[in-house]
Design a protein around this motif. Sequence first.
Motif, PDB file in Angstrom:
ATOM      1  N   LYS A  22       0.830  -1.206   0.000  1.00 14.34           N
ATOM      2  CA  LYS A  22       0.000   0.000   0.000  1.00 14.34           C
ATOM      3  C   LYS A  22       0.868   1.260   0.000  1.00 14.34           C
ATOM      4  O   LYS A  22       0.648   2.188  -0.795  1.00 14.34           O
ATOM      5  N   VAL A  23       1.861   1.297   0.873  1.00 14.50           N
ATOM      6  CA  VAL A  23       2.741   2.467   0.978  1.00 14.50           C
ATOM      7  C   VAL A  23       3.533   2.666  -0.313  1.00 14.50           C
ATOM      8  O   VAL A  23       3.726   3.802  -0.769  1.00 14.50           O
ATOM      9  N   ALA A  24       3.971   1.570  -0.928  1.00 16.43           N
ATOM     10  CA  ALA A  24       4.728   1.680  -2.179  1.00 16.43           C
ATOM     11  C   ALA A  24       3.870   2.273  -3.292  1.00 16.43           C
ATOM     12  O   ALA A  24       4.343   3.106  -4.077  1.00 16.43           O
ATOM     13  N   PHE A  25       2.606   1.856  -3.373  1.00 11.75           N
ATOM     14  CA  PHE A  25       1.690   2.453  -4.353  1.00 11.75           C
ATOM     15  C   PHE A  25       1.533   3.952  -4.089  1.00 11.75           C
ATOM     16  O   PHE A  25       1.635   4.778  -5.012  1.00 11.75           O
ATOM     17  N   ILE A  26       1.269   4.301  -2.840  1.00 11.84           N
ATOM     18  CA  ILE A  26       1.038   5.709  -2.487  1.00 11.84           C
ATOM     19  C   ILE A  26       2.265   6.554  -2.807  1.00 11.84           C
ATOM     20  O   ILE A  26       2.160   7.639  -3.395  1.00 11.84           O
ATOM     21  N   ASN A  27       3.450   6.059  -2.454  1.00 13.84           N
ATOM     22  CA  ASN A  27       4.677   6.815  -2.704  1.00 13.84           C
ATOM     23  C   ASN A  27       4.986   6.927  -4.196  1.00 13.84           C
ATOM     24  O   ASN A  27       5.490   7.961  -4.661  1.00 13.84           O
ATOM     25  N   ALA A  28       4.699   5.861  -4.949  1.00 16.05           N
ATOM     26  CA  ALA A  28       4.956   5.895  -6.389  1.00 16.05           C
ATOM     27  C   ALA A  28       4.090   6.951  -7.066  1.00 16.05           C
ATOM     28  O   ALA A  28       4.572   7.736  -7.898  1.00 16.05           O
ATOM     29  N   PHE A  29       2.817   6.997  -6.715  1.00 16.54           N
ATOM     30  CA  PHE A  29       1.927   8.006  -7.310  1.00 16.54           C
ATOM     31  C   PHE A  29       2.278   9.407  -6.816  1.00 16.54           C
ATOM     32  O   PHE A  29       2.210  10.380  -7.580  1.00 16.54           O
ATOM     33  N   LYS A  30       2.667   9.512  -5.556  1.00 14.71           N
ATOM     34  CA  LYS A  30       3.041  10.813  -5.000  1.00 14.71           C
ATOM     35  C   LYS A  30       4.214  11.420  -5.763  1.00 14.71           C
ATOM     36  O   LYS A  30       4.271  12.639  -5.982  1.00 14.71           O
ATOM     37  N   ALA A  31       5.140  10.560  -6.201  1.00 10.53           N
ATOM     38  CA  ALA A  31       6.303  11.039  -6.955  1.00 10.53           C
ATOM     39  C   ALA A  31       5.900  11.674  -8.281  1.00 10.53           C
ATOM     40  O   ALA A  31       6.663  12.448  -8.866  1.00 10.53           O
ATOM     41  N   PHE A  32       4.685  11.356  -8.740  1.00 13.83           N
ATOM     42  CA  PHE A  32       4.189  11.925  -9.998  1.00 13.83           C
ATOM     43  C   PHE A  32       3.036  12.902  -9.754  1.00 13.83           C
ATOM     44  O   PHE A  32       2.241  13.188 -10.647  1.00 13.83           O
ATOM     45  N   GLY A  33       2.963  13.398  -8.509  1.00  9.18           N
ATOM     46  CA  GLY A  33       2.024  14.462  -8.189  1.00  9.18           C
ATOM     47  C   GLY A  33       0.606  14.030  -7.905  1.00  9.18           C
ATOM     48  O   GLY A  33      -0.305  14.866  -7.888  1.00  9.18           O
ATOM     49  N   ILE A  34       0.391  12.733  -7.660  1.00  7.22           N
ATOM     50  CA  ILE A  34      -0.957  12.227  -7.409  1.00  7.22           C
ATOM     51  C   ILE A  34      -1.042  11.716  -5.973  1.00  7.22           C
ATOM     52  O   ILE A  34      -0.261  10.850  -5.564  1.00  7.22           O
ATOM     53  N   ALA A  35      -1.992  12.264  -5.213  1.00 11.39           N
ATOM     54  CA  ALA A  35      -2.189  11.835  -3.824  1.00 11.39           C
ATOM     55  C   ALA A  35      -3.259  10.752  -3.772  1.00 11.39           C
ATOM     56  O   ALA A  35      -4.392  10.962  -4.211  1.00 11.39           O
ATOM     57  N   ASN A  66       1.541   4.246 -22.137  1.00 16.88           N
ATOM     58  CA  ASN A  66       2.300   3.117 -21.600  1.00 16.88           C
ATOM     59  C   ASN A  66       3.625   3.548 -20.987  1.00 16.88           C
ATOM     60  O   ASN A  66       4.067   2.981 -19.981  1.00 16.88           O
ATOM     61  N   GLN A  67       4.260   4.551 -21.584  1.00 16.87           N
ATOM     62  CA  GLN A  67       5.537   5.021 -21.059  1.00 16.87           C
ATOM     63  C   GLN A  67       5.378   5.587 -19.649  1.00 16.87           C
ATOM     64  O   GLN A  67       6.174   5.298 -18.753  1.00 16.87           O
ATOM     65  N   LYS A  68       4.329   6.371 -19.449  1.00 16.81           N
ATOM     66  CA  LYS A  68       4.083   6.939 -18.119  1.00 16.81           C
ATOM     67  C   LYS A  68       3.754   5.837 -17.109  1.00 16.81           C
ATOM     68  O   LYS A  68       4.233   5.856 -15.966  1.00 16.81           O
ATOM     69  N   LEU A  69       2.955   4.865 -17.522  1.00 19.89           N
ATOM     70  CA  LEU A  69       2.624   3.748 -16.638  1.00 19.89           C
ATOM     71  C   LEU A  69       3.886   2.991 -16.226  1.00 19.89           C
ATOM     72  O   LEU A  69       4.050   2.605 -15.061  1.00 19.89           O
ATOM     73  N   LEU A  70       4.782   2.799 -17.184  1.00 18.13           N
ATOM     74  CA  LEU A  70       6.040   2.106 -16.889  1.00 18.13           C
ATOM     75  C   LEU A  70       6.903   2.913 -15.926  1.00 18.13           C
ATOM     76  O   LEU A  70       7.571   2.348 -15.052  1.00 18.13           O
ATOM     77  N   GLU A  71       6.890   4.230 -16.069  1.00 18.34           N
ATOM     78  CA  GLU A  71       7.666   5.080 -15.165  1.00 18.34           C
ATOM     79  C   GLU A  71       7.147   4.972 -13.731  1.00 18.34           C
ATOM     80  O   GLU A  71       7.935   4.883 -12.776  1.00 18.34           O
ATOM     81  N   VAL A  72       5.830   4.975 -13.588  1.00 16.48           N
ATOM     82  CA  VAL A  72       5.242   4.831 -12.250  1.00 16.48           C
ATOM     83  C   VAL A  72       5.541   3.437 -11.700  1.00 16.48           C
ATOM     84  O   VAL A  72       5.868   3.273 -10.521  1.00 16.48           O
ATOM     85  N   HIS A  73       5.450   2.434 -12.572  1.00 16.74           N
ATOM     86  CA  HIS A  73       5.744   1.064 -12.142  1.00 16.74           C
ATOM     87  C   HIS A  73       7.203   0.929 -11.715  1.00 16.74           C
ATOM     88  O   HIS A  73       7.511   0.235 -10.728  1.00 16.74           O
ATOM     89  N   ASP A  74       8.100   1.573 -12.436  1.00 10.15           N
ATOM     90  CA  ASP A  74       9.518   1.538 -12.052  1.00 10.15           C
ATOM     91  C   ASP A  74       9.715   2.146 -10.664  1.00 10.15           C
ATOM     92  O   ASP A  74      10.500   1.635  -9.852  1.00 10.15           O
ATOM     93  N   ARG A  75       8.988   3.234 -10.403  1.00  9.07           N
ATOM     94  CA  ARG A  75       9.090   3.860  -9.078  1.00  9.07           C
ATOM     95  C   ARG A  75       8.520   2.929  -8.005  1.00  9.07           C
ATOM     96  O   ARG A  75       9.091   2.790  -6.918  1.00  9.07           O
ATOM     97  N   PHE A  76       7.397   2.279  -8.320  1.00 10.43           N
ATOM     98  CA  PHE A  76       6.809   1.307  -7.393  1.00 10.43           C
ATOM     99  C   PHE A  76       7.809   0.186  -7.094  1.00 10.43           C
ATOM    100  O   PHE A  76       7.994  -0.209  -5.938  1.00 10.43           O
ATOM    101  N   THR A  77       8.463  -0.316  -8.138  1.00 11.77           N
ATOM    102  CA  THR A  77       9.443  -1.393  -7.968  1.00 11.77           C
ATOM    103  C   THR A  77      10.591  -0.948  -7.069  1.00 11.77           C
ATOM    104  O   THR A  77      11.026  -1.688  -6.175  1.00 11.77           O
ATOM    105  N   THR A  78      11.079   0.261  -7.292  1.00 10.06           N
ATOM    106  CA  THR A  78      12.157   0.805  -6.461  1.00 10.06           C
ATOM    107  C   THR A  78      11.724   0.892  -5.005  1.00 10.06           C
ATOM    108  O   THR A  78      12.480   0.532  -4.088  1.00 10.06           O
TER     109      THR A  78
END
Length: 226
Positions: A22-35, A66-78
Amino acid sequence: MKVNAVFFDIAGTTVTDDGFVKVAFINAFKAFGIALKDEETDSVMGFKKIEAIKIIADEHGLSWNNQKLLEVHDRFTTEMKAVYASVALQPLPGVIETFKWLQQHGIAFGFNTGFTREITDVVLAKLGWNQDNYAKAVVCSDEVIAGRPAPYMIQKLMDKLGIANVATCIKVGDTEVDVMEGKNAGCGKVVSVTTGTYSRADLEQFKPDFIIDHMQELVAIIEQYN
């Protein structure tokens, strides 16, 4: 029905989660300006993670390519790899005892997960399950054409374990899509656990065959058929 194999989910089913996903999802979206609110992640637990990200993005009216989705997914993975590398991951109560019982009774078992192989390998290494011979058969969501609720991860696990009849298999998980996956694959029984995202009342709505609070309750279920 004789049970020949059991397919387990990982986070929240066999391994402590403590809100890490849950926290990883929240932080990944937060990095792209979405709360995100906590509850927004609950409904996508168990999904292939890039599909989960797309579902959340669509709910926010975001037309991400797809590129943006992959960027968010990469952040989630990190985020996930960093958390799993830093915490003391533990099997949930009764899990190791259940694995040993299955081995002693000649019942095959394996794991599938909404995580990618990159994240899953960190989890398995931290737990030491490769060395303990528990993780002989593992299928990750990026190794099939579609994740849950599609049946492909279960089908690939059957191939790895040499299981011919899916009706002799039990699927165990903690989310709605775990139940759907097991039913779509044709598993003989589907078992939900209350150790993850959902309460017993929530899980009852998804209509698994059994709901358990402790993994060793699975032994009694199998003994009904074997």
